[in-house]
Design a protein around this motif. Structure first.
Motif, PDB file in Angstrom:
ATOM      1  N   GLY A   1      -3.614   8.350  -4.252  1.00 23.95           N
ATOM      2  CA  GLY A   1      -3.133   7.631  -5.431  1.00 23.95           C
ATOM      3  C   GLY A   1      -1.646   7.314  -5.340  1.00 23.95           C
ATOM      4  O   GLY A   1      -1.200   6.226  -5.748  1.00 23.95           O
ATOM      5  N   ALA A   2      -0.867   8.242  -4.781  1.00 22.52           N
ATOM      6  CA  ALA A   2       0.573   8.003  -4.631  1.00 22.52           C
ATOM      7  C   ALA A   2       0.833   6.854  -3.662  1.00 22.52           C
ATOM      8  O   ALA A   2       1.714   6.011  -3.908  1.00 22.52           O
ATOM      9  N   VAL A   3       0.088   6.797  -2.562  1.00 27.43           N
ATOM     10  CA  VAL A   3       0.272   5.703  -1.598  1.00 27.43           C
ATOM     11  C   VAL A   3      -0.122   4.377  -2.225  1.00 27.43           C
ATOM     12  O   VAL A   3       0.571   3.361  -2.047  1.00 27.43           O
ATOM     13  N   ILE A   4      -1.194   4.347  -2.979  1.00 30.62           N
ATOM     14  CA  ILE A   4      -1.619   3.108  -3.657  1.00 30.62           C
ATOM     15  C   ILE A   4      -0.558   2.684  -4.672  1.00 30.62           C
ATOM     16  O   ILE A   4      -0.203   1.502  -4.766  1.00 30.62           O
ATOM     17  N   ALA A   5      -0.014   3.649  -5.422  1.00 37.33           N
ATOM     18  CA  ALA A   5       1.036   3.335  -6.399  1.00 37.33           C
ATOM     19  C   ALA A   5       2.290   2.824  -5.700  1.00 37.33           C
ATOM     20  O   ALA A   5       2.950   1.890  -6.187  1.00 37.33           O
ATOM     21  N   MET A   6       2.639   3.404  -4.551  1.00 39.77           N
ATOM     22  CA  MET A   6       3.796   2.933  -3.787  1.00 39.77           C
ATOM     23  C   MET A   6       3.576   1.502  -3.320  1.00 39.77           C
ATOM     24  O   MET A   6       4.508   0.686  -3.329  1.00 39.77           O
ATOM     25  N   ASP A   7       2.363   1.193  -2.917  1.00 38.61           N
ATOM     26  CA  ASP A   7       2.058  -0.145  -2.412  1.00 38.61           C
ATOM     27  C   ASP A   7       2.111  -1.183  -3.527  1.00 38.61           C
ATOM     28  O   ASP A   7       2.679  -2.266  -3.354  1.00 38.61           O
ATOM     29  N   THR A   8       1.528  -0.865  -4.671  1.00 35.88           N
ATOM     30  CA  THR A   8       1.479  -1.854  -5.754  1.00 35.88           C
ATOM     31  C   THR A   8       2.826  -2.066  -6.419  1.00 35.88           C
ATOM     32  O   THR A   8       3.136  -3.177  -6.853  1.00 35.88           O
ATOM     33  N   SER A   9       3.660  -1.019  -6.476  1.00 41.33           N
ATOM     34  CA  SER A   9       4.948  -1.166  -7.168  1.00 41.33           C
ATOM     35  C   SER A   9       6.118  -1.342  -6.216  1.00 41.33           C
ATOM     36  O   SER A   9       7.239  -1.566  -6.664  1.00 41.33           O
ATOM     37  N   GLY A  10       5.897  -1.230  -4.901  1.00 39.51           N
ATOM     38  CA  GLY A  10       6.963  -1.431  -3.925  1.00 39.51           C
ATOM     39  C   GLY A  10       7.993  -0.320  -3.886  1.00 39.51           C
ATOM     40  O   GLY A  10       9.152  -0.563  -3.577  1.00 39.51           O
ATOM     41  N   ILE A  11       7.582   0.883  -4.204  1.00 44.54           N
ATOM     42  CA  ILE A  11       8.500   2.027  -4.237  1.00 44.54           C
ATOM     43  C   ILE A  11       8.715   2.564  -2.821  1.00 44.54           C
ATOM     44  O   ILE A  11       7.790   2.641  -2.023  1.00 44.54           O
ATOM     45  N   ASN A  12       9.970   2.951  -2.516  1.00 48.03           N
ATOM     46  CA  ASN A  12      10.303   3.646  -1.271  1.00 48.03           C
ATOM     47  C   ASN A  12      10.561   5.111  -1.604  1.00 48.03           C
ATOM     48  O   ASN A  12      11.288   5.413  -2.533  1.00 48.03           O
ATOM     49  N   VAL A  13       9.968   6.004  -0.832  1.00 49.40           N
ATOM     50  CA  VAL A  13      10.212   7.431  -1.008  1.00 49.40           C
ATOM     51  C   VAL A  13      10.877   7.937   0.266  1.00 49.40           C
ATOM     52  O   VAL A  13      10.245   7.950   1.329  1.00 49.40           O
TER      53      VAL A  13
END
Length: 117
Positions: A75-87
């Motif tokens: 879920g975190a990877v999907i959220a990163m992909d949809t919102s363009g977040i860099n961790v």
């Protein structure tokens, strides 16, 4: 067996139970010596008072925790992909690339190197 008295049948049953208890005690002692087991199969028998049955609950399975962790990470990877977040400078594209890398050549090299040993 019709001419066997009730008293004789009772003694026979007691003897069989006694022998069974002795066999179980012997087996338990062998397991403890050979395998280091400290738990017993049951709390029955004449040795139950001498060696009480452990009341510890069985060790819980970690499968549910691992499954939950995998779902959270997915879920975190999907959220990163949809919102363009860099961790920490890692993007979802970097994770997708790492997952999709073909390691077949590397594995073949390892196998060839291990065969040469």
């Amino acid at each position: 067996m019709s001419n066997v008295s009730t008293e004789q049948k009772l003694r026979l049953v007691q003897q069989v139970r006694s022998r069974y208890s002795e066999d179980q005690l012997d087996l338990t002692n062998r397991e403890r010596i050979l395998y280091g087991r400290s738990s017993f199969r049951s709390a029955e028998g004449p040795w139950a008072e001498q060696y009480p049955y452990p009341e510890d609950a069985p060790r819980p399975s970690l499968f549910k925790i691992r499954l939950l962790l995998a779902l959270v990470l997915f879920g975190a990877v999907i959220a990163m992909d949809t919102s363009g977040i860099n961790v920490a400078g890692i993007t979802a594209e970097t994770i997708f690339e790492a997952i999709s890398v073909d390691y077949e050549d590397t594995i073949d090299q390892w196998i060839d190197a291990a065969g040469g040993l």
